[in-house]
Design an enzyme around this catalytic site. Structure first.
Site, PDB file in Angstrom:
ATOM      1  N   CYS A  39      -5.692   2.106   5.729  1.00 42.78           N
ATOM      2  CA  CYS A  39      -6.277   0.900   6.313  1.00 42.78           C
ATOM      3  C   CYS A  39      -5.629   0.656   7.681  1.00 42.78           C
ATOM      4  O   CYS A  39      -4.739   1.401   8.105  1.00 42.78           O
ATOM      5  CB  CYS A  39      -6.064  -0.291   5.381  1.00 42.78           C
ATOM      6  SG  CYS A  39      -4.347  -0.870   5.316  1.00 42.78           S
TER       7      CYS A  39
ATOM      8  N   GLU B   6       0.639   4.069   1.467  1.00 45.98           N
ATOM      9  CA  GLU B   6       0.883   4.670   2.780  1.00 45.98           C
ATOM     10  C   GLU B   6       1.911   3.869   3.581  1.00 45.98           C
ATOM     11  O   GLU B   6       2.799   4.437   4.210  1.00 45.98           O
ATOM     12  CB  GLU B   6      -0.429   4.765   3.586  1.00 45.98           C
ATOM     13  CG  GLU B   6      -1.519   5.542   2.898  1.00 45.98           C
ATOM     14  CD  GLU B   6      -2.412   4.678   2.008  1.00 45.98           C
ATOM     15  OE1 GLU B   6      -3.486   5.166   1.642  1.00 45.98           O
ATOM     16  OE2 GLU B   6      -2.044   3.520   1.673  1.00 45.98           O
TER      17      GLU B   6
ATOM     18  N   HIS C  68       0.845  -1.194   0.000  1.00 46.36           N
ATOM     19  CA  HIS C  68       0.000   0.000   0.000  1.00 46.36           C
ATOM     20  C   HIS C  68       0.879   1.243   0.000  1.00 46.36           C
ATOM     21  O   HIS C  68       1.930   1.275   0.655  1.00 46.36           O
ATOM     22  CB  HIS C  68      -0.895   0.017   1.230  1.00 46.36           C
ATOM     23  CG  HIS C  68      -1.873  -1.115   1.291  1.00 46.36           C
ATOM     24  ND1 HIS C  68      -2.914  -1.131   2.202  1.00 46.36           N
ATOM     25  CD2 HIS C  68      -1.995  -2.252   0.565  1.00 46.36           C
ATOM     26  CE1 HIS C  68      -3.615  -2.232   2.032  1.00 46.36           C
ATOM     27  NE2 HIS C  68      -3.072  -2.936   1.044  1.00 46.36           N
TER      28      HIS C  68
END
Length: 164
Positions: free
Chosen positions: A90, A62, A60
């Protein structure tokens, strides 16, 4: 951390994450993007989703950005920085934000709406767990601003997940 940026400044940086997400999609990745912004408004790092080429389910934007940031900067500095991200982090990415020490998160599309868009997609089994909930379980405060520009943020996902 005191938020001294204006709404238009937050929107400016969020739109930068949409551009990063678009580049990710053009490169064959999922349409997510994140940037790290210094206290004085300098973009320090950008990160596209990193699912391809190895099909890394933890790639991901992030999470990868926080790994890079924690290797480049100390937590005392990161506590004054802001991570802007095209979609709400998330649970995994929120944990990475917490452990890296970033002080503020600003996001576009929220997890619950992303889950509605993606459905039960094999490549994005979305966790509908707000980042605020993850951060509240920690021992230090992380400011959260979002969702902002949610409809704009959703557009890339609405087309991407229907095709894949």
């Amino acid at each position: 951390m005191k938020d001294d940026r204006t709404l238009s400044e937050h929107e400016y940086f969020l739109r930068k994450t949409f551009e990063v997400a678009e580049r990710a999609q053009m490169a064959g990745n999922h349409p997510f993007g994140a940037i790290l912004v210094s206290p004085d408004g300098e973009v320090l790092m950008e990160q596209e989703n990193a699912f391809q080429p190895l099909q890394d389910m933890t790639g991901h934007a992030e999470r990868v950005l926080m790994t890079r940031a924690s290797q480049a900067y100390r937590p005392q500095f990161l506590a004054e920085c802001t991570m802007y991200t095209s979609a709400e982090p998330c649970a995994m990415c929120s944990g990475a934000v917490y452990w890296a020490g970033v002080g503020r998160v600003v996001y576009g599309l929220d997890e619950s709406r992303l889950k509605q868009i993606t459905g039960n997609h094999d490549e994005n089994p979305t966790l509908d767990l707000p980042c605020r909930t993850v951060f509240e379980a920690g021992q230090r405060a992380i400011e959260v601003i979002g969702p902002l520009l949610a409809d704009e943020a959703a557009k890339q996902h609405e087309t991407f997940w229907q095709k894949s």
